[in-house]
Design an enzyme around this catalytic site. Structure first.
Site, PDB file in Angstrom:
ATOM      1  N   ALA A  10       0.802  -1.231   0.000  1.00  0.00           N
ATOM      2  CA  ALA A  10       0.000   0.000   0.000  1.00  0.00           C
ATOM      3  C   ALA A  10       0.830   1.274   0.000  1.00  0.00           C
ATOM      4  O   ALA A  10       0.286   2.365  -0.131  1.00  0.00           O
ATOM      5  CB  ALA A  10      -0.939   0.007   1.212  1.00  0.00           C
ATOM      6  N   GLY A  11       2.141   1.155   0.148  1.00  0.00           N
ATOM      7  CA  GLY A  11       2.982   2.349   0.268  1.00  0.00           C
ATOM      8  C   GLY A  11       3.046   3.171  -1.008  1.00  0.00           C
ATOM      9  O   GLY A  11       2.961   2.645  -2.117  1.00  0.00           O
ATOM     10  N   ARG A  15       9.933   8.497  -2.146  1.00  0.00           N
ATOM     11  CA  ARG A  15      11.347   8.686  -2.487  1.00  0.00           C
ATOM     12  C   ARG A  15      11.692   8.193  -3.896  1.00  0.00           C
ATOM     13  O   ARG A  15      12.765   8.487  -4.414  1.00  0.00           O
ATOM     14  CB  ARG A  15      12.228   8.002  -1.448  1.00  0.00           C
ATOM     15  CG  ARG A  15      12.354   8.796  -0.150  1.00  0.00           C
ATOM     16  CD  ARG A  15      13.189   8.069   0.874  1.00  0.00           C
ATOM     17  NE  ARG A  15      12.422   7.031   1.562  1.00  0.00           N
ATOM     18  CZ  ARG A  15      12.942   6.189   2.441  1.00  0.00           C
ATOM     19  NH1 ARG A  15      14.241   6.227   2.711  1.00  0.00           N
ATOM     20  NH2 ARG A  15      12.176   5.287   3.031  1.00  0.00           N
ATOM     21  N   ASP A 102       7.678  -4.580  -1.626  1.00  0.00           N
ATOM     22  CA  ASP A 102       8.913  -3.917  -2.043  1.00  0.00           C
ATOM     23  C   ASP A 102      10.153  -4.677  -1.580  1.00  0.00           C
ATOM     24  O   ASP A 102      11.257  -4.138  -1.573  1.00  0.00           O
ATOM     25  CB  ASP A 102       8.946  -2.467  -1.549  1.00  0.00           C
ATOM     26  CG  ASP A 102       8.880  -2.358  -0.025  1.00  0.00           C
ATOM     27  OD1 ASP A 102       8.778  -3.404   0.645  1.00  0.00           O
ATOM     28  OD2 ASP A 102       8.929  -1.228   0.493  1.00  0.00           O
ATOM     29  N   TYR A 363      13.832  -7.077 -46.299  1.00  0.00           N
ATOM     30  CA  TYR A 363      12.664  -7.242 -45.443  1.00  0.00           C
ATOM     31  C   TYR A 363      11.843  -8.412 -45.963  1.00  0.00           C
ATOM     32  O   TYR A 363      11.389  -8.416 -47.120  1.00  0.00           O
ATOM     33  CB  TYR A 363      11.794  -5.980 -45.434  1.00  0.00           C
ATOM     34  CG  TYR A 363      10.468  -6.204 -44.730  1.00  0.00           C
ATOM     35  CD1 TYR A 363      10.426  -6.436 -43.355  1.00  0.00           C
ATOM     36  CD2 TYR A 363       9.274  -6.220 -45.438  1.00  0.00           C
ATOM     37  CE1 TYR A 363       9.218  -6.665 -42.704  1.00  0.00           C
ATOM     38  CE2 TYR A 363       8.061  -6.453 -44.794  1.00  0.00           C
ATOM     39  CZ  TYR A 363       8.045  -6.673 -43.429  1.00  0.00           C
ATOM     40  OH  TYR A 363       6.854  -6.905 -42.794  1.00  0.00           O
TER      41      TYR A 363
END
Length: 454
Positions: A10-11, A15, A102, A363
């Site tokens: 949820a963070g 930073r 994280d 090609y």
């Protein structure tokens, strides 16, 4: 006993200085949270509960294909509060692994050892001993037994000398979580509900807190900013490179190699510097990959040599082929054995037969090329009319002269030859010669235009 996984995600990640939620920041080409979910799935858990908050819509959309129970933490009141909001959906029986979105590199082996260690006690944690644990919650022990976890800001000078710290990874009985979490208090230096307080509750209930340490320290490293993310990327890649070299892969410089997925290899594979491997790839024996190549979801058979700065995406390459430099194989490219694809040649949704060659500036899109054919420099298959795609078929042992345009749908027969500079709009029969050019005009004593003098 069933196992649930609770992932704290949820963070905001202030930073990171990014509009992307922290748990969606990429490590080795995959979101941080994606690594945690993938590891949880390997444990065959009963359910995965993920707590979201900032950027929750983006997080849920990114993992819409996963079987996840989403729980919102509307207010960020600490790790204890985050786990508490899961109680309405958390089973009353079984155990829960509590992980962080994280902290992406924790391994299946470490989590399995945690599960085993806490099976008898009902609670266990992953700890790590380092020379400097500044900033982390310290593990306080008496006679070897864990007595408490004290956050750095709340720790005494003596406690701050402790080198063993809490990684934030827990295994706890669900029954105990339902009992303990409603009792958490926020009377601490940060005014938050600490999940670590359940350790004191466990001790008060007479429980022994089990602990394990990870095999590798970087498994429990968290990510809060770009510097930490970059450092963890190199540690993660270094571990991947080490494992490949232990399998016999010759990495010219393991510090300049990136594996963003999975790679299975045969013997004596050689990979030069700055190569990026993405998705699921397979290299056979004696495959060589030149510097600067990017290879994604591709299978390359034994003996094939890939020259520098070539790009493969969802391609299949046979044995003893020679590719590049600066070649591009796009999705649907299927190359048979001994094929040569040279510099600045692009192949898309096309099959190239045994021993055929396209060595320069070509090609080949939506095409089938037989065995032993030669495609001259500058040749293209004109497969798109602005609305629809059409196929070009080139038979065995055909020879296509340089700077030819093959306007699909068109078929070039076995053994046929196309003269250089031709625009082919009709089928070419086997063993015949086709060319299309306007008459060459020459003007004698021609005066080339000159620049005007200023």
């Amino acid at each position: 006993m069933s196992t649930s996984v609770i992932i704290l995600a949820a963070g905001k990640g202030t930073r990171m200085r990014s509009n992307l939620p922290k748990v969606l920041q990429p490590l080795a080409g995959r979101p941080l949270l994606g690594h945690v979910i993938e590891t949880a799935k390997k444990l065959n858990v009963a359910n995965i509960i993920t707590i979201y908050g900032h950027g929750g819509d983006k997080v849920q959309q990114a993992f819409a294909q996963e079987q996840i129970q989403w729980v919102e933490q509307a207010e960020q009141l600490g790790t204890g509060h985050a786990v508490k909001v899961t109680l309405p959906v958390l089973p009353a029986e079984g155990v829960s692994l509590i992980l962080s979105g994280d902290v992406p590199c924790v391994t299946q082996n470490t989590l399995q050892r945690l599960l085993d260690a806490s099976a008898q006690t009902g609670i266990g944690i992953v700890t790590l001993t380092v020379d400097d644990a500044t900033g982390y919650g310290r593990i306080v022990r008496e006679n070897g037994q864990i007595q408490a976890i004290v956050e750095h800001k709340d720790a005494s000078d003596e406690q701050r000398q402790i080198k063993e710290f809490n990684t934030g990874i827990y295994c706890v009985s669900n029954a105990k979580l339902h009992q303990w979490l409603p009792k958490l208090s926020n009377e601490n230096a940060q005014g938050e509900y600490y999940l670590t307080d359940i350790i004191a509750m466990a001790i008060a209930d007479g429980l022994e807190v089990a602990s394990v340490e990870p095999d590798l320290a970087f498994e429990v490293e968290g990510v809060n900013d770009r510097v930490q993310l970059a450092r963890l990327e190199r540690e993660f890649q270094g571990d991947k490179a080490k494992k490949l070299m232990q399998q016999g892969v010759h990495l010219i410089d393991p510090a300049r190699f990136d594996l963003r997925g999975n790679l299975s290899v045969g013997q004596d594979v050689r990979i030069d510097i700055n190569v990026i491997i993405e998705g699921d790839c397979e290299f056979g024996d004696d495959v060589e990959i030149g510097a600067g190549c990017v290879i994604k979801n591709t299978k390359i058979a034994s003996g094939t040599k890939v020259q520098p700065y070539s790009i493969f995406d969802h391609a299949v390459v046979g044995s003893d082929a020679q590719i590049g430099p600066f070649a591009r194989l796009r999705p649907g490219a299927k190359l048979a054995n001994e094929v040569h694809i040279g510099n600045f040649v692009e192949v898309k949704n096309s099959s190239i037969g045994l021993g055929s060659k396209a060595n320069h500036f070509t090609y080949l899109g939506d095409a089938e090329v037989g065995a032993g054919s030669n495609i001259g420099a500058g040749t293209i298959t004109c497969n798109y009319d602005g609305a629809n795609k059409y196929k070009t078929i080139i038979g065995d042992a055909a020879f296509i002269g340089s700077n030819s345009s093959l306007v699909a749908p068109v078929s070039i027969g076995n053994g046929a030859t196309v003269g250089a500079g031709s625009v082919i709009t009709h089928d070419v029969a086997e063993n015949s010669l086709a060319f299309e050019r306007s008459k060459q005009v020459a003007k004698e004593n021609y005066q080339r235009p000159q620049k005007l003098k200023k």
